[in-house]
Scaffold this motif. Structure first.
Motif, mmCIF file in Angstrom:
data_model
loop_
_atom_site.group_PDB
_atom_site.id
_atom_site.type_symbol
_atom_site.label_atom_id
_atom_site.label_comp_id
_atom_site.label_asym_id
_atom_site.label_seq_id
_atom_site.Cartn_x
_atom_site.Cartn_y
_atom_site.Cartn_z
ATOM 1 N N THR A 449 0.829 -1.202 0.000
ATOM 2 C CA THR A 449 0.000 0.000 0.000
ATOM 3 C C THR A 449 0.862 1.249 0.000
ATOM 4 O OG1 THR A 449 -0.131 0.144 2.426
ATOM 5 C CG2 THR A 449 -1.853 -1.137 1.291
ATOM 6 N N ILE A 450 0.274 2.323 -0.530
ATOM 7 C CA ILE A 450 0.876 3.661 -0.463
ATOM 8 C C ILE A 450 -0.168 4.575 0.152
ATOM 9 C CG2 ILE A 450 1.920 5.555 -1.747
ATOM 10 C CD1 ILE A 450 2.283 3.492 -4.053
ATOM 11 N N GLU A 451 0.222 5.274 1.195
ATOM 12 C CA GLU A 451 -0.692 6.223 1.824
ATOM 13 C C GLU A 451 -0.178 7.637 1.606
ATOM 14 O OE1 GLU A 451 -2.764 7.332 6.122
ATOM 15 O OE2 GLU A 451 -0.909 6.157 6.074
ATOM 16 N N LEU A 452 -1.026 8.468 0.985
ATOM 17 C CA LEU A 452 -0.780 9.905 0.954
ATOM 18 C C LEU A 452 -1.368 10.474 2.224
ATOM 19 C CD1 LEU A 452 -1.649 11.034 -2.700
ATOM 20 C CD2 LEU A 452 0.543 11.261 -1.554
ATOM 21 N N THR A 453 -0.548 11.027 3.063
ATOM 22 C CA THR A 453 -1.035 11.468 4.367
ATOM 23 C C THR A 453 -0.426 12.808 4.737
ATOM 24 O OG1 THR A 453 -1.194 10.875 6.711
ATOM 25 C CG2 THR A 453 0.782 10.171 5.561
ATOM 26 N N GLY A 454 -1.204 13.594 5.458
ATOM 27 C CA GLY A 454 -0.727 14.903 5.887
ATOM 28 C C GLY A 454 -1.879 15.784 6.298
ATOM 29 N N THR A 455 -1.739 17.081 6.065
ATOM 30 C CA THR A 455 -2.768 18.033 6.486
ATOM 31 C C THR A 455 -3.230 18.888 5.320
ATOM 32 O OG1 THR A 455 -1.120 19.708 7.070
ATOM 33 C CG2 THR A 455 -1.817 18.182 8.816
ATOM 34 N N PHE A 456 -4.424 19.430 5.496
ATOM 35 C CA PHE A 456 -4.967 20.404 4.557
ATOM 36 C C PHE A 456 -5.465 21.601 5.337
ATOM 37 C CE2 PHE A 456 -8.921 21.948 2.338
ATOM 38 C CZ PHE A 456 -8.247 22.741 1.412
ATOM 39 N N THR A 457 -4.971 22.792 4.962
ATOM 40 C CA THR A 457 -5.413 24.032 5.581
ATOM 41 C C THR A 457 -6.222 24.822 4.564
ATOM 42 O OG1 THR A 457 -3.406 24.070 6.952
ATOM 43 C CG2 THR A 457 -4.686 26.113 6.799
ATOM 44 N N VAL A 478 -10.874 11.946 5.677
ATOM 45 C CA VAL A 478 -10.657 13.371 5.948
ATOM 46 C C VAL A 478 -11.150 13.685 7.354
ATOM 47 C CG1 VAL A 478 -11.139 15.731 5.222
ATOM 48 C CG2 VAL A 478 -10.976 13.917 3.498
ATOM 49 N N ASP A 479 -10.286 14.272 8.171
ATOM 50 C CA ASP A 479 -10.626 14.690 9.530
ATOM 51 C C ASP A 479 -11.250 13.551 10.341
ATOM 52 O OD1 ASP A 479 -10.653 16.517 11.582
ATOM 53 O OD2 ASP A 479 -12.586 17.391 11.016
ATOM 54 N N GLY A 480 -10.681 12.349 10.165
ATOM 55 C CA GLY A 480 -11.111 11.207 10.949
ATOM 56 C C GLY A 480 -12.292 10.436 10.414
ATOM 57 N N PRO A 504 -10.800 13.119 -12.183
ATOM 58 C CA PRO A 504 -10.966 12.729 -10.784
ATOM 59 C C PRO A 504 -12.431 12.437 -10.480
ATOM 60 C CG PRO A 504 -9.725 14.789 -11.004
ATOM 61 C CD PRO A 504 -10.333 14.498 -12.335
ATOM 62 N N VAL A 505 -12.661 11.553 -9.524
ATOM 63 C CA VAL A 505 -14.017 11.169 -9.128
ATOM 64 C C VAL A 505 -14.269 11.680 -7.710
ATOM 65 C CG1 VAL A 505 -15.614 9.257 -8.757
ATOM 66 C CG2 VAL A 505 -13.878 9.114 -10.582
ATOM 67 N N PRO A 506 -15.342 12.471 -7.491
ATOM 68 C CA PRO A 506 -15.636 12.968 -6.136
ATOM 69 C C PRO A 506 -16.190 11.868 -5.243
ATOM 70 C CG PRO A 506 -17.326 13.681 -7.680
ATOM 71 C CD PRO A 506 -16.283 12.991 -8.502
ATOM 72 N N HIS A 507 -15.807 11.898 -3.956
ATOM 73 C CA HIS A 507 -16.269 10.863 -3.026
ATOM 74 C C HIS A 507 -16.690 11.389 -1.660
ATOM 75 C CE1 HIS A 507 -15.459 7.451 -5.571
ATOM 76 N NE2 HIS A 507 -14.197 7.823 -5.765
ATOM 77 N N GLY A 508 -16.472 12.665 -1.368
ATOM 78 C CA GLY A 508 -16.880 13.138 -0.056
ATOM 79 C C GLY A 508 -16.938 14.644 0.027
ATOM 80 N N GLU A 509 -17.976 15.172 0.713
ATOM 81 C CA GLU A 509 -18.100 16.595 0.964
ATOM 82 C C GLU A 509 -17.906 16.853 2.443
ATOM 83 O OE1 GLU A 509 -21.853 17.819 -0.594
ATOM 84 O OE2 GLU A 509 -21.112 17.889 -2.667
ATOM 85 N N VAL A 510 -17.025 17.813 2.761
ATOM 86 C CA VAL A 510 -16.615 18.039 4.142
ATOM 87 C C VAL A 510 -16.726 19.526 4.455
ATOM 88 C CG1 VAL A 510 -14.835 17.600 5.872
ATOM 89 C CG2 VAL A 510 -14.947 16.171 3.811
ATOM 90 N N GLU A 511 -17.400 19.864 5.567
ATOM 91 C CA GLU A 511 -17.481 21.248 6.011
ATOM 92 C C GLU A 511 -16.198 21.620 6.746
ATOM 93 O OE1 GLU A 511 -19.842 23.568 5.487
ATOM 94 O OE2 GLU A 511 -20.864 22.109 4.181
ATOM 95 N N LEU A 512 -15.497 22.649 6.246
ATOM 96 C CA LEU A 512 -14.226 23.061 6.836
ATOM 97 C C LEU A 512 -14.207 24.570 7.062
ATOM 98 C CD1 LEU A 512 -11.787 20.922 4.638
ATOM 99 C CD2 LEU A 512 -12.631 20.380 6.934
ATOM 100 N N GLU A 516 -8.112 26.518 9.477
ATOM 101 C CA GLU A 516 -8.049 25.444 10.465
ATOM 102 C C GLU A 516 -7.642 24.135 9.785
ATOM 103 O OE1 GLU A 516 -11.571 25.077 12.784
ATOM 104 O OE2 GLU A 516 -11.555 27.198 13.422
ATOM 105 N N PRO A 517 -6.432 23.618 10.048
ATOM 106 C CA PRO A 517 -5.951 22.412 9.363
ATOM 107 C C PRO A 517 -6.704 21.161 9.801
ATOM 108 C CG PRO A 517 -4.378 23.113 11.011
ATOM 109 C CD PRO A 517 -5.416 24.182 10.952
ATOM 110 N N VAL A 518 -6.809 20.204 8.859
ATOM 111 C CA VAL A 518 -7.394 18.895 9.148
ATOM 112 C C VAL A 518 -6.472 17.817 8.587
ATOM 113 C CG1 VAL A 518 -9.790 19.693 9.188
ATOM 114 C CG2 VAL A 518 -8.767 18.952 7.024
ATOM 115 N N GLU A 519 -6.545 16.604 9.187
ATOM 116 C CA GLU A 519 -5.773 15.471 8.701
ATOM 117 C C GLU A 519 -6.463 14.873 7.469
ATOM 118 O OE1 GLU A 519 -2.842 14.356 9.974
ATOM 119 O OE2 GLU A 519 -2.887 16.050 11.388
ATOM 120 N N VAL A 520 -5.673 14.515 6.465
ATOM 121 C CA VAL A 520 -6.200 13.849 5.274
ATOM 122 C C VAL A 520 -5.354 12.610 4.979
ATOM 123 C CG1 VAL A 520 -7.177 15.936 4.234
ATOM 124 C CG2 VAL A 520 -4.812 15.310 3.733
ATOM 125 N N SER A 521 -6.010 11.593 4.387
ATOM 126 C CA SER A 521 -5.297 10.357 4.066
ATOM 127 C C SER A 521 -5.965 9.690 2.870
ATOM 128 C CB SER A 521 -5.316 9.394 5.258
ATOM 129 O OG SER A 521 -4.839 8.111 4.885
#
Length: 822
Positions: A449-457, A478-480, A504-512, A516-521
């Motif tokens: 596996t390869i995980e792209l991981t980090g934060t998004f501000t 995204v954000d847990g 790209p294919v959309p898969h999730g809508e997130v209120e941010l 304020e940074p959030v974790e993404v993976s």
């Protein structure tokens, strides 16, 4: 060595080294040399002192063997922009810079330039070619090739031939008359062979008249090598080679990429089975060794270039090319004052592309520049503080893009037990690892596996959309919260590069919340994509910022425009409009951009529109605005160059290399095959030739472009086929003019010839009140047509008679005429 161009003692010495090396190789080594060992390289053969040959995509920059923003490259303006300069010497300088970049990255050969023609404005890869005219294309291409090779780096002129659209590009049979091939589609390649002696060509995916180009004996062996004397190597487009026997007999030297190709072991076995003559293999190896000798990686062979050119400032040249390429197609004069350059006062800058610039086209032309100067950046730096405001206005991006601004990501590689076996940088949220380009400690055998991981501000509050670009099993968090954990299947397409260039294919809508940074993976389960015969890992995290109400955004832009002295609106295409792998369905600007321009122009009559596209788009509001400036895809320094031109520090120097008009009026629009065939029924009538034949009026004609001064064409003198044009700068600023010479045969209708053809051009510069002379030598080919069929059944015919020489600023703005009899 039929067809070689060896003329100097140095050439002859290299040929001797080539023959010596060839004589030491056994069949298996020779066959192996002709097959890529991976995505970008050929194998080294230490037994003859041959190093591994490295190739790289290179139309606007040198990406090198790694497809990552972690390995940046200078990004020059698009080929359409370079074509718009009408300046082969500037193209040569661009090539010299790219040779410098190639040497920095350890690259021996650039897979460029692209010299296919703008047959139809719907061609999706239009931005990567220079012009609709074969003569202009050939001279710009020759300048580029001369520049690259002056730096000791090889070129690969592509895509040979008639690869003028993207739909079904792997299988389409383009049915083209021999006359159209000779007068149009082959002509740029012929001019480059004649004027630049390129070290390589790339044969295309498509068929021409029933024969796939990687096996086209007539076009490759009889014409390119035989008639023209081309002595370079012939490499397939990636995955284009389909048959061992057909390819080697059709003149294909190298089958890319590797390691699984129709050459290598398959070629050696074909020789042993008596299906292929070893002499054919030797000829191909000879061409590859000659290339290696020229670039300096063959022992006992002196490279062509032993003293490198002086170092070039890449950022400065990128900026110069951009402003020299901008085409000012409209500049309204009111009360004696033109809309551009900008006058003192306030400016409202409007448009999503003004903030997030689109500086290059999509696909294999992609590079990752060290910086991008947006129009907002450029004008902020150039205008007095407090005089510039910005509004989005309308966002043409209707789908997700690869994660970019606000993301800080890295790649974590794990084995089947979940143990970390390696990590790597992942700027831009995109993984494209080719061959053995893997993080240290990682192999394909151990990778699970390869995980792209980090934060998004976020930079904006609201609903952010996240998604995935790629094919395979993914988990997106995204954000847990996990928003996707499933298999993403490929689109219904025959293009094996869908994982690279697909949507790209959309898969999730997130209120941010902004700031304020959030974790993404994003985790990908490694599996080699089916249908691609080389090791590649390609996927990306995708993202889209909150979508605001379009009417609200336009209203904000209108208010900003109403309160400013000048409104500058930047409109643009997107990756889903212009890219490799698909053609365009229309010429409209995406999204609500046309509505935006109309609304802003109604609020502020002093509205300037900057069109950020690589190829023609419809401009239905063009007569309602004060000025229209075409910026193409302007490269990494585009915003700085735009500020130079808008403020008047420099003149926009470009002239249209292709006709701009509406799709309804365009005479050649078919790019979709039927039953596997695409007939070129228009024959030799494309571009301005077709517009004239059909009696249609474009929005802006071939060759059109305004500067910041005026020119008076005073006289023309013709001696033989030499045309001298005297003109005077009758304006108030120093400027540059492109003198265009067209040839109009008196008997054009009788021979079904175009009304007029571009026969030559010359750039001149002069200060206000000064005169200048432009000299153009009309080539013999301008008086010739191809008659009869192919091979011995056809020939070039010199058409004697009376011709009118028409000189002017575009194909429709003709100022002087003269008559010549030949």
């Amino acid at each position: 060595m039929a067809g070689t161009q060896s003329t100097t003692p140095a050439d002859q010495a290299r040929e001797a080294a080539v023959e010596a090396a060839l004589g030491k190789l056994d069949l298996d080594a020779k066959a192996r040399l002709l097959a890529g060992q991976d995505m970008w390289t050929l194998p080294a053969l230490p037994e003859v002192g041959l190093e591994s040959l490295v190739m790289s995509d290179g139309p606007i920059g040198v990406r090198g063997v790694r497809w990552t923003a972690d390995d940046p490259s200078i990004a020059l303006p698009s080929p359409t922009a370079l074509g718009a300069t009408w300046d082969p010497e500037l193209a040569r300088r661009a090539g010299a810079l790219l040779a410098q970049e190639a040497r920095r990255k350890g690259v021996h050969v650039l897979l460029a330039p692209t010299v296919n023609l703008h047959r139809s404005p719907l061609g999706g890869r239009h931005f990567e070619a220079y012009s609709e005219d074969p003569y202009l294309t050939g001279l710009i291409g020759a300048g580029y090739v001369n520049g690259v090779q002056s730096g000791g780096v090889g070129t690969t002129v592509k895509h040979f031939v008639a690869n003028d659209a993207e739909t079904d590009r792997f299988t389409v049979n383009n049915v083209v008359s021999e006359r159209a091939l000779r007068e149009l589609y082959l002509r740029p390649f012929e001019l480059i062979v004649e004027n630049a002696r390129p070290w390589g060509i790339m044969t295309a995916y498509n068929q021409v008249n029933g024969v796939t180009m990687t096996e086209h004996h007539h076009l490759v062996n009889e014409i390119a090598r035989g008639e023209w004397g081309f002595d370079g190597y012939n490499v397939s487009d990636w995955m284009a080679a389909r048959s061992t026997k057909g390819a080697i007999e059709g003149g294909l030297d190298v089958a890319m990429p590797g390691p699984r190709t129709v050459y290598g072991e398959a070629l050696a076995q074909a020789v042993r089975d008596g299906e292929v003559e070893e002499a054919k293999v030797d000829e191909a190896v000879r061409n590859v060794l000659r290339l290696a000798a020229r670039v300096g990686i063959l022992e006992n062979a002196e490279p062509v270039v032993t003293e490198l050119p002086d170092a070039i400032d890449g950022e400065a040249l990128a900026r110069e090319i951009a402003r020299r390429a901008f085409v000012l197609v409209r500049n309204e004069v009111r009360d004696g004052n033109s809309a551009l350059p900008l006058k003192q006062g306030t400016v409202a800058l409007i448009g999503a592309a003004a903030r997030d610039a689109r500086v290059l086209g999509g696909g294999s032309a992609t590079v990752f520049p060290p910086r991008i100067v947006s129009p907002l950046d450029g004008l902020t730096a150039a205008l007095p503080e407090g005089t510039l405001t910005y509004a989005v206005g309308a966002d043409p991006n209707t789908e997700l893009a690869v994660a970019d601004k606000g993301f800080t990501l890295r790649a974590v590689c794990r084995d089947t037990d979940g143990n970390v076996i390696g990590t790597g940088n992942a700027p831009g949220g995109q993984i494209q690892w080719m061959g053995n380009d893997l993080p240290e400690g990682v192999t394909h055998d151990t990778l699970h596996t390869i995980e792209l991981t980090g934060t998004f501000t976020p930079r904006e509050s609201g609903t952010h959309t996240f998604g995935i670009k790629g094919v395979g099993a993914f988990t997106l968090t995204v954000d847990g919260t996990t928003y996707y954990d499933d298999l993403q299947l490929p689109a219904d397409t025959s293009d094996p590069f869908e994982a690279f260039f697909g949507s790209p294919v959309p898969h999730g809508e997130v209120e941010l919340t902004a700031g304020e940074p959030v974790e993404v993976s994003l985790t990908y389960v490694f599996q080699l994509p089916e249908g691609i015969p080389f090791m590649v890992i390609a996927f990306a995290l995708a993202h889209q910022e909150p979508r605001r109400d379009a009417d609200e955004l336009i209203a904000e832009a209108v208010e900003a425009a109403r309160n400013a002295d000048t409104a500058v609106v930047v409109v643009a295409t997107t990756d889903r409009v212009e890219s490799e792998g698909f053609d365009r369905g229309d010429l409209a600007l995406p999204g609500r951009q046309d509505d935006l321009v109309r609304a802003v122009a109604a609020a502020n009559p002093n509205t300037v529109v900057v069109v950020n596209s690589g190829s023609p788009v419809e401009l239905p509001w063009r007569d309602d605005v004060a000025a229209v400036l075409l910026s193409w895809f302007p490269g990494q320094e585009g915003g700085a160059a735009l500020a130079d031109v808008l403020t008047g520090a420099h003149e926009p120097g470009g002239r249209l290399p292709t006709t701009w008009g509406s799709l309804d009026a365009a005479p050649v629009t078919r790019v979709i095959p039927a039953d596997g065939e695409l007939p070129y029924t228009e024959d030799v009538f494309i571009g301005y030739r077709a517009w004239a034949k059909e009696g249609r009026t474009p929005s802006y004609p071939f060759g059109h472009g305004l500067g910041y001064t005026d020119w008076t064409y005073e006289s023309v003198q013709v001696e033989g086929t030499t045309v001298r044009v005297r003109l005077r700068n009758s304006g108030e600023r120093t400027g540059r003019e492109v003198v265009q010479v067209y040839l109009a045969p008196a008997d054009a209708p009788g021979l079904d010839r175009p009304e007029r053809l571009l026969a030559g051009f010359a750039g001149v510069e002069a200060a206000p009140g000064e005169s200048a002379e432009g000299t153009v030598e009309i080539p013999r080919r301008a008086f010739e047509t191809w008659t009869g069929g192919e091979g011995a059944e056809g020939s070039w015919s010199f058409v004697k008679g009376s011709y009118e020489i028409q000189i002017g600023r575009s194909i429709t703005d003709r100022r002087l005429t003269a008559t010549i009899n030949v």
